[in-house]
Motif scaffolding. Structure first.
Motif, PDB file in Angstrom:
ATOM      1  N   GLY A   9     -24.038 -56.214  70.460  1.00 17.07           N
ATOM      2  CA  GLY A   9     -22.943 -56.340  71.534  1.00 17.07           C
ATOM      3  C   GLY A   9     -21.583 -56.172  70.873  1.00 17.07           C
ATOM      4  O   GLY A   9     -20.440 -56.128  71.486  1.00 17.07           O
ATOM      5  N   GLY A  10     -21.318 -55.836  69.282  1.00 15.28           N
ATOM      6  CA  GLY A  10     -20.221 -55.445  68.718  1.00 15.28           C
ATOM      7  C   GLY A  10     -19.518 -56.576  68.422  1.00 15.28           C
ATOM      8  O   GLY A  10     -19.736 -57.900  68.440  1.00 15.28           O
ATOM      9  N   TYR A 264     -22.639 -59.621  75.041  1.00 17.79           N
ATOM     10  CA  TYR A 264     -22.855 -60.913  74.333  1.00 17.79           C
ATOM     11  C   TYR A 264     -22.923 -60.665  72.804  1.00 17.79           C
ATOM     12  O   TYR A 264     -23.535 -61.080  72.014  1.00 17.79           O
ATOM     13  N   GLY A 265     -21.897 -60.133  72.510  1.00 21.95           N
ATOM     14  CA  GLY A 265     -21.354 -59.756  70.884  1.00 21.95           C
ATOM     15  C   GLY A 265     -20.820 -60.911  70.552  1.00 21.95           C
ATOM     16  O   GLY A 265     -20.584 -62.077  71.179  1.00 21.95           O
ATOM     17  N   ASP A 266     -20.300 -60.853  69.166  1.00 19.69           N
ATOM     18  CA  ASP A 266     -19.221 -61.756  68.637  1.00 19.69           C
ATOM     19  C   ASP A 266     -18.103 -61.519  68.808  1.00 19.69           C
ATOM     20  O   ASP A 266     -17.528 -60.522  68.714  1.00 19.69           O
ATOM     21  N   TYR A 267     -17.077 -62.695  69.153  1.00 18.37           N
ATOM     22  CA  TYR A 267     -15.482 -62.439  69.196  1.00 18.37           C
ATOM     23  C   TYR A 267     -14.942 -63.756  68.893  1.00 18.37           C
ATOM     24  O   TYR A 267     -15.511 -64.768  69.210  1.00 18.37           O
ATOM     25  N   VAL A 268     -14.002 -63.487  67.990  1.00 21.05           N
ATOM     26  CA  VAL A 268     -12.964 -64.477  67.762  1.00 21.05           C
ATOM     27  C   VAL A 268     -11.880 -64.865  68.658  1.00 21.05           C
ATOM     28  O   VAL A 268     -11.567 -63.704  69.298  1.00 21.05           O
ATOM     29  N   GLY A 269     -11.691 -65.908  68.996  1.00 23.22           N
ATOM     30  CA  GLY A 269     -10.674 -66.284  70.096  1.00 23.22           C
ATOM     31  C   GLY A 269      -9.509 -67.128  69.372  1.00 23.22           C
ATOM     32  O   GLY A 269      -9.827 -68.160  68.968  1.00 23.22           O
ATOM     33  N   ASN A 283     -26.663 -69.031  62.596  1.00 23.54           N
ATOM     34  CA  ASN A 283     -26.164 -69.994  64.105  1.00 23.54           C
ATOM     35  C   ASN A 283     -25.301 -69.479  64.872  1.00 23.54           C
ATOM     36  O   ASN A 283     -24.486 -68.957  64.211  1.00 23.54           O
ATOM     37  N   ARG A 284     -25.388 -69.616  65.961  1.00 24.36           N
ATOM     38  CA  ARG A 284     -24.453 -68.973  67.083  1.00 24.36           C
ATOM     39  C   ARG A 284     -23.458 -70.182  67.634  1.00 24.36           C
ATOM     40  O   ARG A 284     -23.994 -71.044  68.073  1.00 24.36           O
ATOM     41  N   MET A 285     -22.172 -70.166  67.377  1.00 23.67           N
ATOM     42  CA  MET A 285     -21.432 -71.078  67.474  1.00 23.67           C
ATOM     43  C   MET A 285     -20.573 -70.817  68.765  1.00 23.67           C
ATOM     44  O   MET A 285     -19.991 -69.613  68.951  1.00 23.67           O
TER      45      MET A 285
END
Length: 387
Positions: A9-10, A264-269, A283-285
């Motif tokens: 998902g990027g 549904y990729g990874d992203y920092v917020g 793990n997906r956090m």
């Protein structure tokens, strides 16, 4: 299928600037009005620190997109934007085609800053126009008029390689005919992307109180559906079809950052109230940041971050989220990715039932998507597939 299904998902970074000049009566975002000038240098330093914290957790990732949202990010000085973007490029590798989007309000003061934002690295702007009619702009609590919005669109088109703007429809007393004319006008102004949202009444907003006091008349659900249908018809005919429930683009001009969410990729917020999804090890956090700006600022200065949640997501939660995000897209979802997140298959009987009732359709190659009828009851479709 990759060992980490989220990698398909990027990877993106969302930066939340929480301040606004005024709070719009329909808005339930984490935005705050401050009557004294904000210490931007202090906030920029806090963003740098929080970005460092997340860079440690996501080493080796390449950033495909950055999104400066809010609030009103265009209240930031260009120097503040430059500090934040430099902090990101110092801590991660950037994709050679990285998309750096920024939300902006189309007031004349902010339009004059556009060149500074472009120099800082912003290559896509999203303008909060909301309406091209002055009476509706006043109703929506916007601080600009339609003429200012048109000028800001013109300046943005000449400054940034890519431009989008938002409009809200199904407004009180709006007719289908007036919306069709306004939408065609908007498409003539747009470059290659529009975000078109139905006005919804959110709890905790002034509009919510007015609506429940009988002082705000909203279109009934059937008329709301007609507004949606008309929106799809006009945008498709004009070459900006929907690629997501509320987002329309010429092919290839989709918002890459939002695709990270929906795929549904990874992203920092980072920043007050921001949320993230990160794969850390196996793990997906889920991450969440303190919402109150000054409390966040103090937390970052003391601890290096303002995180209040860092929780593992169960396989079931990942599967549910994957469906909820991916079925918003006209490209649909890959059922093998659902299996990779949830470690189970979709129930073939439930899938057949949804296909038979015209709620979803198969795209071949193990992909399904919600139909237009399915979009209207998306939560129910997701619940069925997830069961």
């Amino acid at each position: 299928m990759a060992a980490n299904p989220a990698s398909e998902g990027g990877f993106g970074i969302y930066v939340h600037w929480p301040f606004c000049s005024a709070k719009c009566p329909y808005c339930d975002f984490n935005s705050h009005v401050r009557h004294q000038p904000v210490d931007q240098a202090r906030y920029a330093a806090a963003f740098e620190r929080e970005l460092s914290h997340f860079a440690e957790l996501t080493q080796g990732k390449t950033v495909q997109s950055v999104f400066l949202g809010g609030g009103t990010p265009s209240l930031m000085e260009p120097a503040t934007v430059e500090r934040i973007l430099t902090a990101i490029s110092d801590r991660w590798s950037l994709d050679q085609h990285v998309e750096i989007s920024m939300e902006a309000n189309p007031t004349s003061v902010e339009a004059n800053r556009f060149k500074g934002y472009r120099s800082a690295g912003v290559n896509r702007v999203s303008l909060g126009v909301q309406s091209l009619h002055d009476t509706d702009l006043k109703l929506l609590g916007r601080l600009h008029d339609a003429d200012t919005a048109r000028k800001a669109i013109e300046i943005a088109r000449s400054t940034f390689p890519r431009l989008s703007f938002d409009l809200i429809y199904a407004r009180p007393d709006q007719t289908l005919a007036s919306w069709e004319a306004e939408l065609k006008d908007a498409i003539s102004l747009a470059a290659d992307h529009l975000s078109l949202y139905q006005l919804t009444i959110e709890e905790g907003t002034p509009f919510y109180n007015l609506y429940h006091a009988g002082k705000l008349k909203m279109p009934d659900p059937e008329l709301g559906a007609q507004f949606y249908e008309l929106t799809q018809k006009v945008t498709e005919a004009e070459g900006l079809p929907a690629y997501e429930v509320s987002n329309h683009a010429r092919p290839g001009a989709e918002c890459r950052h939002n695709l990270v969410y929906w795929r549904y990729g990874d992203y920092v917020g980072v920043g007050p109230g921001a949320h993230g999804r990160l794969t850390v090890g196996v793990n997906r956090m889920a991450t969440a940041i303190e919402r109150h700006p000054e409390t966040w600022l103090e937390a970052v200065e003391q601890n290096g971050h303002g995180m209040i949640e860092f929780a593992g997501l169960s396989e079931e939660e990942q599967g549910d989220e994957f469906l909820l995000m991916g079925l918003r897209l006209t490209e649909g979802i890959d059922l093998k990715r659902f299996e990779a997140f949830s470690h189970r298959s979709v129930d073939p009987k439930r899938l057949k039932d949804l296909l038979d009732h015209g709620m979803v359709e198969e795209l071949g190659d193990n992909r399904v998507r919600a139909t237009r009828d399915g979009f209207f009851v998306l939560d129910a479709v997701v619940a069925d597939l997830a069961a």
